[in-house]
Design an enzyme around this catalytic site. Structure first.
Site, PDB file in Angstrom:
ATOM      1  N   GLY A 180      47.004  23.619 -44.544  1.00 37.62           N
ATOM      2  CA  GLY A 180      46.027  23.110 -43.588  1.00 37.62           C
ATOM      3  C   GLY A 180      44.973  24.162 -43.290  1.00 37.62           C
ATOM      4  CB  SER A 181      41.752  24.786 -44.314  1.00 41.95           C
ATOM      5  OG  SER A 181      40.986  23.599 -44.465  1.00 41.95           O
ATOM      6  CB  ILE A 184      46.012  25.935 -35.928  1.00 34.42           C
ATOM      7  CG1 ILE A 184      45.776  25.429 -34.504  1.00 34.42           C
ATOM      8  CG2 ILE A 184      47.386  26.614 -36.011  1.00 34.42           C
ATOM      9  CD1 ILE A 184      46.732  24.330 -34.068  1.00 34.42           C
ATOM     10  CG  HIS A 445      14.845  42.844 -29.284  1.00 36.75           C
ATOM     11  ND1 HIS A 445      15.214  42.420 -30.539  1.00 36.75           N
ATOM     12  CD2 HIS A 445      14.445  44.142 -29.424  1.00 36.75           C
ATOM     13  CE1 HIS A 445      15.027  43.405 -31.402  1.00 36.75           C
ATOM     14  NE2 HIS A 445      14.562  44.472 -30.743  1.00 36.75           N
TER      15      HIS A 445
END
Length: 466
Positions: A180-181, A184, A445
């Site tokens: 699973g990608s 988690i 900045h």
């Protein structure tokens, strides 16, 4: 537990439940919260917070391994795994105590035990062998969710892990398979890779991070592969053979061919399912579909007086979504006027891998599917002075606008600290800000946030620094 009658009873003390109970108390409702295990729920004890503690360790190790890039010298970098895990657990414990204090401060009655719905407005609580019957005008279910398993892929806690086991390893695996990608899976892949493990990711979809913008997914894949991870797409783990101290997985590819590979450990990150069992939901008339309680936009279930929030109420499974749902439900119960229901397009998503990923709103593909004519802006980290100074030149910020109205439809980022940056776009989207206001906003900045400004400018052909 002398009191038995309340205005509101919340079942589950995770980030949805405890926030709901506190908000109820603030509004003058007599509130009680019931928790069977840990105050703070999975997020605080076994999810969001302790994983970030682990990832902080792996991030520092990554910088130490690359100290020479900053003109520093660090040799023979090593780690004490027990101390790494201990730090993570101590942080979780500290916050658990903090939740207990917050509930007490707000005079919420906290009851440790197992709750079951009993008749109209009734809740039965089992604790220490005793059962107590409580009554409330309204009940909020905030029971959370757990890692999903498949019949042929079940965690044993030793060789095959869920997120819970992966947070408390006794040894550092030399090789690791992550199934699973999503967020988690990739967070654990990042942690273990930076700590030295050889990592393979198997994803059944055609790209990693499948809910993210396609450009983000593609960029992330390149970065993870650059770090040495192996990523197998359009694939599934068909079979697992458990040996004494290793796991052999049979991986089926897009072409139907299979191959076997052996790993020290394996992590299941194939989604979650709601904790809907043993609550008496069916008897109470609460509708459950695909492992989750069905609710309307306010959190109301099909049963009068019963509400559901957070992971048990379905995707997206995010702590901040749960907390916001809790506030919405409680304020609706309290009769506050002029409320806005949950808008899922305003919920930011964050993945704390290296690089980090963050997003809100529609992807480019979804915006087109919805029929919008769009303007897209993009600005790379390499064009930002602060990113270069930090040694983090990889990544980009992408913004998507409705060409007709200038509405910000979505924002997508990948790179260092983007999980902190995304809230700027969440606020802008919540306020219905157009490109004109964003263009005229002054960004400090040097900061990473300047890339947000430049991405907006780029959508309209006005980028200055790239």
């Amino acid at each position: 537990m002398a009191e038995t009658k309340y205005d509101l009873i919340v079942i589950g003390a995770g980030p949805g439940g405890y926030v709901a109970a506190i908000r109820a108390a603030q509004l003058g409702l007599k509130a009680a919260i019931i928790e069977r295990e840990h105050l703070g729920g999975i997020c605080l004890n076994w999810g969001c917070i302790p994983t970030k503690a682990l990832l902080r360790t792996s991030e520092i190790k990554h910088y130490l391994d690359n100290a020479s890039d900053f003109g520093l010298s660090a040799k023979d970098i090593d780690f004490d795994l027990k101390k790494v895990v201990s730090r993570s657990r101590k942080i979780a414990g500290q916050l658990n105590t903090g939740v207990k204090g917050l509930l007490k401060k707000n005079k919420v009655v906290t009851i440790m035990g197992e709750a079951t719905l009993k008749g109209k407005g009734g809740v039965s609580v089992k604790a220490d062998g005793k059962t107590t019957e409580l009554q409330a005008k309204n009940i909020i279910l905030a029971t959370g969710a757990r890692a999903r398993e498949l019949p042929h892929l079940k965690a044993d806690g030793k060789l095959i892990w869920t997120y819970k086991h992966a947070m408390t390893p006794e040894v550092m695996p030399k090789s690791l398979l992550v199934v699973g990608s999503g967020a988690i899976g990739l967070e654990f892949a990042s942690f273990y890779r930076d700590m030295g493990a050889e990592v393979t990711i198997v994803e059944m979809m055609d790209r990693i991070l499948p809910v993210e913008d396609e450009e983000v997914s593609a960029f992330a894949k390149k970065q993870f592969e650059k770090q040495g991870m192996k990523i197998v797409l359009n694939a599934s783990v068909e079979k697992v053979d458990i040996k004494k101290n290793s796991v052999t997985a049979t991986i089926k590819g897009k072409d139907g061919k299979t191959e076997t590979q052996t790993f020290d450990r394996m992590i299941l990150a194939i989604g979650i399912t709601g904790n809907v069992e043993n609550l008496g939901l069916e008897e109470a008339g609460v509708k459950v579909e695909r492992g989750h309680v069905v609710t309307d936009e306010w959190g109301r279930t099909a049963a009068t007086g019963i509400w559901a929030i957070g992971d048990v109420a379905g995707a997206p499974w995010l702590a901040h979504k749960a907390s916001h749902e809790g506030v919405i439900a409680v304020e609706k119960i309290a009769g506050i006027k002029g409320l806005h229901p949950m808008r899922k397009d305003l919920i930011p998503g964050c993945t704390y891998s290296r690089p980090q990923v963050a997003s809100v709103g529609l992807t480019e593909a979804k915006a087109k599917e919805a029929g919008y004519k769009i303007k897209v802006g993009k600005f790379p980290f390499i064009g930002n002075g602060k990113a270069i100074a930090l040694g983090e030149p990889e990544g980009f910020v992408k913004t998507i606008f409705d060409e007709k109205t200038g509405e910000l439809l979505g924002a997508h980022m990948i790179g260092a600290e983007v999980t902190e940056l995304i809230q700027g776009y969440v606020v802008a989207k919540s306020l219905e800000t157009t490109e004109a206001e964003l263009m005229h906003t002054i960004f400090p900045h040097p900061t990473l946030s300047e890339m947000m400004h430049e991405s907006v400018l780029d959508a309209y052909g006005r980028a200055i620094h790239y």
